[in-house]
Design a protein around this motif. Sequence first.
Motif, PDB file in Angstrom:
ATOM      1  N   THR A 114       0.844  -1.194   0.000  1.00 38.93           N
ATOM      2  CA  THR A 114       0.000   0.000   0.000  1.00 38.93           C
ATOM      3  C   THR A 114       0.879   1.243   0.000  1.00 38.93           C
ATOM      4  O   THR A 114       2.107   1.152   0.092  1.00 38.93           O
ATOM      5  CB  THR A 114      -0.875   0.039   1.267  1.00 38.93           C
ATOM      6  N   SER A 115       0.238   2.410  -0.052  1.00 41.32           N
ATOM      7  CA  SER A 115       0.926   3.698   0.154  1.00 41.32           C
ATOM      8  C   SER A 115       0.441   4.265   1.487  1.00 41.32           C
ATOM      9  O   SER A 115      -0.707   4.730   1.586  1.00 41.32           O
ATOM     10  CB  SER A 115       0.613   4.685  -0.972  1.00 41.32           C
ATOM     11  N   PRO A 116       1.259   4.223   2.535  1.00 49.69           N
ATOM     12  CA  PRO A 116       0.804   4.623   3.876  1.00 49.69           C
ATOM     13  C   PRO A 116       0.252   6.047   3.972  1.00 49.69           C
ATOM     14  O   PRO A 116      -0.791   6.259   4.601  1.00 49.69           O
ATOM     15  CB  PRO A 116       2.064   4.452   4.734  1.00 49.69           C
ATOM     16  N   ASN A 117       0.941   7.017   3.366  1.00 50.82           N
ATOM     17  CA  ASN A 117       0.478   8.405   3.485  1.00 50.82           C
ATOM     18  C   ASN A 117      -0.954   8.553   2.982  1.00 50.82           C
ATOM     19  O   ASN A 117      -1.777   9.247   3.596  1.00 50.82           O
ATOM     20  CB  ASN A 117       1.395   9.346   2.697  1.00 50.82           C
ATOM     21  N   GLU A 118      -1.250   7.906   1.880  1.00 48.92           N
ATOM     22  CA  GLU A 118      -2.579   7.979   1.278  1.00 48.92           C
ATOM     23  C   GLU A 118      -3.635   7.442   2.242  1.00 48.92           C
ATOM     24  O   GLU A 118      -4.669   8.082   2.476  1.00 48.92           O
ATOM     25  CB  GLU A 118      -2.580   7.171  -0.021  1.00 48.92           C
ATOM     26  N   ILE A 119      -3.381   6.267   2.806  1.00 49.58           N
ATOM     27  CA  ILE A 119      -4.359   5.656   3.708  1.00 49.58           C
ATOM     28  C   ILE A 119      -4.512   6.488   4.981  1.00 49.58           C
ATOM     29  O   ILE A 119      -5.638   6.704   5.457  1.00 49.58           O
ATOM     30  CB  ILE A 119      -3.951   4.206   4.037  1.00 49.58           C
ATOM     31  N   MET A 120      -3.416   6.972   5.539  1.00 49.66           N
ATOM     32  CA  MET A 120      -3.500   7.759   6.771  1.00 49.66           C
ATOM     33  C   MET A 120      -4.304   9.033   6.560  1.00 49.66           C
ATOM     34  O   MET A 120      -5.151   9.395   7.392  1.00 49.66           O
ATOM     35  CB  MET A 120      -2.101   8.079   7.289  1.00 49.66           C
ATOM     36  N   GLN A 121      -4.072   9.723   5.455  1.00 46.85           N
ATOM     37  CA  GLN A 121      -4.824  10.956   5.186  1.00 46.85           C
ATOM     38  C   GLN A 121      -6.307  10.657   5.004  1.00 46.85           C
ATOM     39  O   GLN A 121      -7.180  11.355   5.553  1.00 46.85           O
ATOM     40  CB  GLN A 121      -4.271  11.648   3.933  1.00 46.85           C
ATOM     41  N   ASN A 122      -6.615   9.601   4.259  1.00 53.91           N
ATOM     42  CA  ASN A 122      -8.018   9.246   4.023  1.00 53.91           C
ATOM     43  C   ASN A 122      -8.695   8.769   5.305  1.00 53.91           C
ATOM     44  O   ASN A 122      -9.880   9.043   5.535  1.00 53.91           O
ATOM     45  CB  ASN A 122      -8.106   8.163   2.953  1.00 53.91           C
ATOM     46  N   LEU A 123      -7.952   8.058   6.138  1.00 52.97           N
ATOM     47  CA  LEU A 123      -8.503   7.559   7.399  1.00 52.97           C
ATOM     48  C   LEU A 123      -8.820   8.713   8.342  1.00 52.97           C
ATOM     49  O   LEU A 123      -9.897   8.749   8.969  1.00 52.97           O
ATOM     50  CB  LEU A 123      -7.503   6.587   8.026  1.00 52.97           C
ATOM     51  N   LYS A 124      -7.924   9.678   8.444  1.00 48.68           N
ATOM     52  CA  LYS A 124      -8.173  10.843   9.297  1.00 48.68           C
ATOM     53  C   LYS A 124      -9.397  11.623   8.809  1.00 48.68           C
ATOM     54  O   LYS A 124     -10.231  12.038   9.619  1.00 48.68           O
ATOM     55  CB  LYS A 124      -6.934  11.756   9.319  1.00 48.68           C
ATOM     56  N   ARG A 125      -9.496  11.805   7.500  1.00 46.51           N
ATOM     57  CA  ARG A 125     -10.648  12.523   6.943  1.00 46.51           C
ATOM     58  C   ARG A 125     -11.948  11.788   7.254  1.00 46.51           C
ATOM     59  O   ARG A 125     -12.919  12.400   7.729  1.00 46.51           O
ATOM     60  CB  ARG A 125     -10.477  12.668   5.431  1.00 46.51           C
ATOM     61  N   TYR A 126     -11.973  10.489   7.007  1.00 46.65           N
ATOM     62  CA  TYR A 126     -13.188   9.703   7.225  1.00 46.65           C
ATOM     63  C   TYR A 126     -13.610   9.731   8.693  1.00 46.65           C
ATOM     64  O   TYR A 126     -14.793   9.921   9.011  1.00 46.65           O
ATOM     65  CB  TYR A 126     -12.961   8.264   6.765  1.00 46.65           C
ATOM     66  N   LEU A 127     -12.651   9.550   9.586  1.00 48.25           N
ATOM     67  CA  LEU A 127     -12.970   9.535  11.017  1.00 48.25           C
ATOM     68  C   LEU A 127     -13.492  10.893  11.478  1.00 48.25           C
ATOM     69  O   LEU A 127     -14.459  10.976  12.244  1.00 48.25           O
ATOM     70  CB  LEU A 127     -11.741   9.132  11.828  1.00 48.25           C
ATOM     71  N   SER A 128     -12.863  11.955  11.010  1.00 48.82           N
ATOM     72  CA  SER A 128     -13.302  13.305  11.384  1.00 48.82           C
ATOM     73  C   SER A 128     -14.725  13.558  10.899  1.00 48.82           C
ATOM     74  O   SER A 128     -15.555  14.129  11.626  1.00 48.82           O
ATOM     75  CB  SER A 128     -12.341  14.335  10.797  1.00 48.82           C
ATOM     76  N   GLU A 129     -15.020  13.119   9.676  1.00 51.76           N
ATOM     77  CA  GLU A 129     -16.359  13.301   9.116  1.00 51.76           C
ATOM     78  C   GLU A 129     -17.405  12.473   9.853  1.00 51.76           C
ATOM     79  O   GLU A 129     -18.602  12.778   9.778  1.00 51.76           O
ATOM     80  CB  GLU A 129     -16.352  12.930   7.634  1.00 51.76           C
ATOM     81  N   ASN A 130     -16.954  11.442  10.550  1.00 57.26           N
ATOM     82  CA  ASN A 130     -17.877  10.542  11.234  1.00 57.26           C
ATOM     83  C   ASN A 130     -17.827  10.679  12.753  1.00 57.26           C
ATOM     84  O   ASN A 130     -18.123   9.736  13.488  1.00 57.26           O
ATOM     85  CB  ASN A 130     -17.625   9.104  10.798  1.00 57.26           C
ATOM     86  N   GLY A 131     -17.441  11.870  13.209  1.00 57.58           N
ATOM     87  CA  GLY A 131     -17.609  12.210  14.614  1.00 57.58           C
ATOM     88  C   GLY A 131     -16.451  11.954  15.543  1.00 57.58           C
ATOM     89  O   GLY A 131     -16.547  12.259  16.741  1.00 57.58           O
ATOM     90  N   VAL A 132     -15.344  11.411  15.052  1.00 54.50           N
ATOM     91  CA  VAL A 132     -14.180  11.221  15.918  1.00 54.50           C
ATOM     92  C   VAL A 132     -13.526  12.572  16.169  1.00 54.50           C
ATOM     93  O   VAL A 132     -13.282  13.343  15.234  1.00 54.50           O
ATOM     94  CB  VAL A 132     -13.176  10.235  15.288  1.00 54.50           C
ATOM     95  N   ASP A 133     -13.252  12.869  17.435  1.00 56.54           N
ATOM     96  CA  ASP A 133     -12.672  14.156  17.832  1.00 56.54           C
ATOM     97  C   ASP A 133     -11.165  14.014  17.943  1.00 56.54           C
ATOM     98  O   ASP A 133     -10.665  13.128  18.653  1.00 56.54           O
ATOM     99  CB  ASP A 133     -13.271  14.580  19.178  1.00 56.54           C
ATOM    100  N   PHE A 134     -10.419  14.860  17.243  1.00 57.15           N
ATOM    101  CA  PHE A 134      -8.957  14.812  17.271  1.00 57.15           C
ATOM    102  C   PHE A 134      -8.408  15.958  18.108  1.00 57.15           C
ATOM    103  O   PHE A 134      -8.774  17.121  17.897  1.00 57.15           O
ATOM    104  CB  PHE A 134      -8.384  14.890  15.850  1.00 57.15           C
ATOM    105  N   LYS A 135      -7.539  15.633  19.052  1.00 55.33           N
ATOM    106  CA  LYS A 135      -6.822  16.621  19.848  1.00 55.33           C
ATOM    107  C   LYS A 135      -5.355  16.560  19.440  1.00 55.33           C
ATOM    108  O   LYS A 135      -4.591  15.736  19.925  1.00 55.33           O
ATOM    109  CB  LYS A 135      -6.975  16.327  21.346  1.00 55.33           C
ATOM    110  N   LEU A 136      -4.979  17.424  18.497  1.00 56.39           N
ATOM    111  CA  LEU A 136      -3.618  17.422  17.971  1.00 56.39           C
ATOM    112  C   LEU A 136      -2.734  18.364  18.775  1.00 56.39           C
ATOM    113  O   LEU A 136      -3.208  19.282  19.433  1.00 56.39           O
ATOM    114  CB  LEU A 136      -3.619  17.837  16.500  1.00 56.39           C
TER     115      LEU A 136
END
Length: 416
Positions: free
Chosen positions: A197-219
Motif C-alpha cells: 500500500t501507500s501509507p500516506n494515502e491511507i493515513m490521510q483518508n482515514l483521518k478525513r473519514y474519522l473526522s467526518e464521522n464524529g471522531v474528535d482529534f486533539k492534535l
Amino acid sequence: MGKKTIIIGGGIVGLSCAYYLSELGYEVTVIDKSEMDGGASYVNAGYLTPSHIIPLASPGMMAKGIKWMFKSASPFYMQPRLDMDFLKWAWYFSRSSTSSHVEKAIPLIKDINLLSMDLYGDMHASGNLGNFQLEKKGLLMLYKTTKEGNHEKEVALRAKDEGLEVRELTKDQLNTLQPNLSDEIDGAVHYLCDAHTSPNEIMQNLKRYLSENGVDFKLREEAIDFTFQNKKISKVITNKGSYEADDVIIAAGSWSQNLAKKLRLKINLQAGKGYRINVKRPTDVILPAILMEAKVAVTPMKEFTRFAGTMELSGINHKIKTNRVRAIAHAAGSYYNGLEISETEISAAKCGLRPVSPDGLPYIGKTSKFDNLTIATGHAMMGWSLGPATGKLISEIISDSKLSMDISGFHPERKF
C-alpha cells in the motif's frame, strides 16, 4: 452516543481502533502530541506481510546486535548506553531469542497478519477510505549469497507448511518478473501471499473519514497523566486539559511505556528507528522487494518508489544518522542496475520510531490493574501490517464481543 473512549496515539494502530469503535457507536477522542503527519505510520514500507512469520527475537539476533553495536551503519544497531529500561529490554530480548519462542510465535504472527490483510481488503471494498492503493503482487526476497538464500528457503518451507503461497525463483524467472537487477543477485523467494500500500494515502483518508464521522482529534496535545482510583481510570490529563473516559486505550507507539509508568504498569518497549527515502522519478521497480543482505525494503508506491530500512535502538529521538541513510541508498544501487539515489533525495530522508517488545510480538489486551484500560502497542516492524487487525481486536475487547482470534500470546503482562 456510546461510551466515551479516549485513544492515546494517532498512528495506524490508534486510528484503526477509532475506526472500528466509531462503527460500534462509541464516542471516540484521539489524543496525539504531534500534527499527526509524520512518524512510523507514514515512513514505513507499506507492506502487508503474512510472510513475516519469524519474530525479531529469534536465534542469532542478539549476537548480530552485539557484533554490529559499534557499526552505526549496520542494519540492526543497538546504541550502547547505560539506561536501565534498555538493559532490561536487551536481557528479555536475549531470553526470548530461542527456537521454541519462534515456533510459538509463528502461528500467532501468521493469523493476525491474515486477519489484518482481510480487513484492509474490507476497507478498500467499502469505499470509506477512497480507492487507495492495495496491490497483491507479493514480495520478493532478493539474495546475493548462498547463506542468505538458504536461510530464506528454510523460512519459505515453514511458510508453505503454514499454508502461505510462496515459490522459489530461478534467475531467469526473477529477471522476467523484475528486470534490471544486478548480476550479483543469486536468486529470490517470492511470497505471493503478501501485498503493499501507500501509507500516506491511507493515513490521510482515514483521518478525513474519522473526522467526518464524529471522531474528535486533539492534535499537538500530550497525554501526561491520569486520574484513577481502585481499578478504574476516570480522566486522561494532557498538557492542555483533562478528559473524562469510560475506556482508555494506550496506542502511543514508542511512548507507551512512559505513559504506562504513570499507571504503575510495566510495559517493556524500546523505540526502533527506521528510515525512508522517496525517489519521485522512474526507477523500473515493479515488485516490492527486500534486499536481504542489506535489510532494505523497496516499494513501488503511488507516484514514487520508497526505499526503507534499518532497526536502530538508540532511544526516543528523531536524529537522522546520515550514514544509515547512505547505507540504504548504497544498497539500492547495488541491487538495481543504473539506480543512483541523489544527494537531494538522501537529504530529504525521514525517520520514524517503531515500538519493539522484547519478544517481537505486540501487546494487545487489558491489564489486571484496570478494568477500563486496553493496551495496543509493541508491533515493531509489523505495525502497518497489523493496524486494522489490532483495531478490530481492541473494539471486540472493549465491546465484550467474540474475538476474531486467540490473543493470549499478546497479553500485555506476559512473562519473558
